[in-house]
Scaffold this active site. Structure first.
Site, PDB file in Angstrom:
ATOM      1  N   CYS A 116       0.835  -1.203   0.000  1.00  0.00           N
ATOM      2  CA  CYS A 116       0.000   0.000   0.000  1.00  0.00           C
ATOM      3  C   CYS A 116       0.875   1.261   0.000  1.00  0.00           C
ATOM      4  CB  CYS A 116      -0.994  -0.031   1.155  1.00  0.00           C
ATOM      5  SG  CYS A 116      -2.352   1.145   0.892  1.00  0.00           S
ATOM      6  N   HIS A 221      -3.601  -5.135   0.328  1.00  0.00           N
ATOM      7  CA  HIS A 221      -3.117  -5.503   1.665  1.00  0.00           C
ATOM      8  C   HIS A 221      -3.108  -7.022   1.847  1.00  0.00           C
ATOM      9  CE1 HIS A 221      -2.657  -1.680   3.899  1.00  0.00           C
ATOM     10  NE2 HIS A 221      -3.482  -1.225   2.968  1.00  0.00           N
ATOM     11  N   GLU A 223      -1.456  -8.792   3.821  1.00  0.00           N
ATOM     12  CA  GLU A 223      -1.338  -9.209   5.232  1.00  0.00           C
ATOM     13  C   GLU A 223      -2.704  -9.403   5.870  1.00  0.00           C
ATOM     14  OE1 GLU A 223      -1.109  -6.183   4.221  1.00  0.00           O
ATOM     15  OE2 GLU A 223      -2.047  -4.860   5.703  1.00  0.00           O
TER      16      GLU A 223
END
Ligand code: MN
Length: 252
Positions: A116, A221, A223
Site C-alpha cells: 500500500c 493488503h 497481510e
C-alpha cells in the site's frame, strides 16, 4: 564461523501514533504485518521513525529484509509536486526514514516488500510520482478507498497480473481479487521498475524491479488476506525466503 540464517530479520518501520491509553505519543504498527511475517518464518523487527541516519544504517545493516507497510500519505515534495487539497497529512520523520531504507535496499539488493503506502514509497524512492487523490485525479476510476466503509478483508476489485512476472509465479494465477484501502496510487513509474498488475480501471496495483533479487510492491493488503488465501500467504513466504538467502549469501 558464520551462522546460517534460519529466521531472517525483517525490518518493519513503525508510525507515530497517539492512541495509547495515557495519550502518550507512541510508535506503532498493525499486528497483521508482524503476524504474516512470523507465520512465513521471518523474525519481525519494528523500527522507530525518528532515527538519525547513522542509527538507521546500523539497524539496516543487520536486517535481511525490509517490509514497508501501509499508512498515511507521503509528502508530495518528495516527488517534486505541490500539495493537492485532497492529499492527507504526512509524517516527515516517517517519510525520510522509509525513503532512505527503500533507497538503500533498492541499491544494495536487500529484499524489500512494499504494501500500500509501501509500493508508493518504493516508487518515489526510485524517482517516480503518485496520484495524490485517485477520485479527483483519475476520471472514471473505481472506488479504491474502501476502508472504513467496508471490512479490511473486503475484496473490492480484481487485478490482472502480467504472466511473465515474479508476482504471477508467486500467486500462481493471473487474475486475483484484492482488498483496496488506498486513495493514492503510482502515477509515473520509477526507472528500473516494471508494472506487473493493474486494476480494471488501469491503475497500477503492483511493481517489480527485475534487476533486484526481490523488490516488489503491491497496492493491496495481502497481510489482511494471508490467513484465508494461500496465494497471499505465499507472497510473504517468498519474501522471507529471499531474505533468508540474502542473510546466508551476504558477507557478515
Ligand atoms: Mn485498489
Amino acid at each position: 564461523m558464520d551462522k546460517a540464517t534460519v529466521y531472517p530479520l525483517i525490518g518493519i518501520p513503525s508510525r507515530s501514533d497517539q492512541t495509547s491509553r495515557s495519550g502518550t505519543p507512541i510508535f506503532a504498527q498493525n499486528r497483521t504485518y508482524v503476524e504474516a511475517v512470523t507465520k512465513a518464518g521471518g523474525a519481525p523487527v519494528l523500527t522507530p521513525p525518528n532515527l538519525d541516519e547513522r542509527a538507521l544504517r546500523a539497524i539496516y545493516e543487520r536486517l535481511d529484509g525490509l517490509l514497508l507497510a501501509g499508512g498515511g500519505d507521503l509528502h508530495p515534495k518528495h516527488y517534486g509536486e505541490a500539495i493537492h487539497e485532497k492529499c492527507g497529512q504526512s509524517d516527515e520523520a516517517r517519510d525520510v526514514v522509509e525513503l532512505t531504507l527503500a533507497r538503500w535496499s533498492l541499491a544494495e539488493g536487500l529484499p524489500v516488500l512494499g504494501i500500500c503506502r509501501g509500493i508508493q514509497v518504493l516508487n518515489v524512492a526510485a524517482g517516480g510520482t503518485l496520484y495524490q487523490d485517485i477520485a479527483s485525479q483519475v476520471p472514471g476510476s473505481l472506488k479504491h478507498d474502501c476502508w472504513p466503509d467496508y471490512p479490511r478483508k473486503y475484496l473490492a476489485h480484481q487485478v490482472t497480473v502480467s504472466g511473465d512476472s515474479q508476482l504471477a509465479a508467486i500467486l500462481g494465477q493471473s487474475q486475483v481479487a484484492v482488498n483496496s484501502m488506498h486513495h493514492q496510487a503510482v502515477k509515473d513509474l520509477a526507472p528500473g521498475f516494471r508494472v506487473v498488475a493493474r486494476a480494471p480501471d488501469g491503475l497500477i496495483e503492483a511493481i517489480e524491479d527485475h534487476d533486484h533479487p526481490f523488490a516488489l510492491g503491491v497496492q493491496w493488503h495481502p497481510e489482511e488476506l494471508a490467513e484465508d488465501a494461500p496465494p497471499m500467504r505465499r507472497l510473504f513466504e517468498d519474501f522471507v525466503s529471499a531474505a533468508r538467502r540474502w542473510g546466508n549469501e551476504s558477507a557478515r
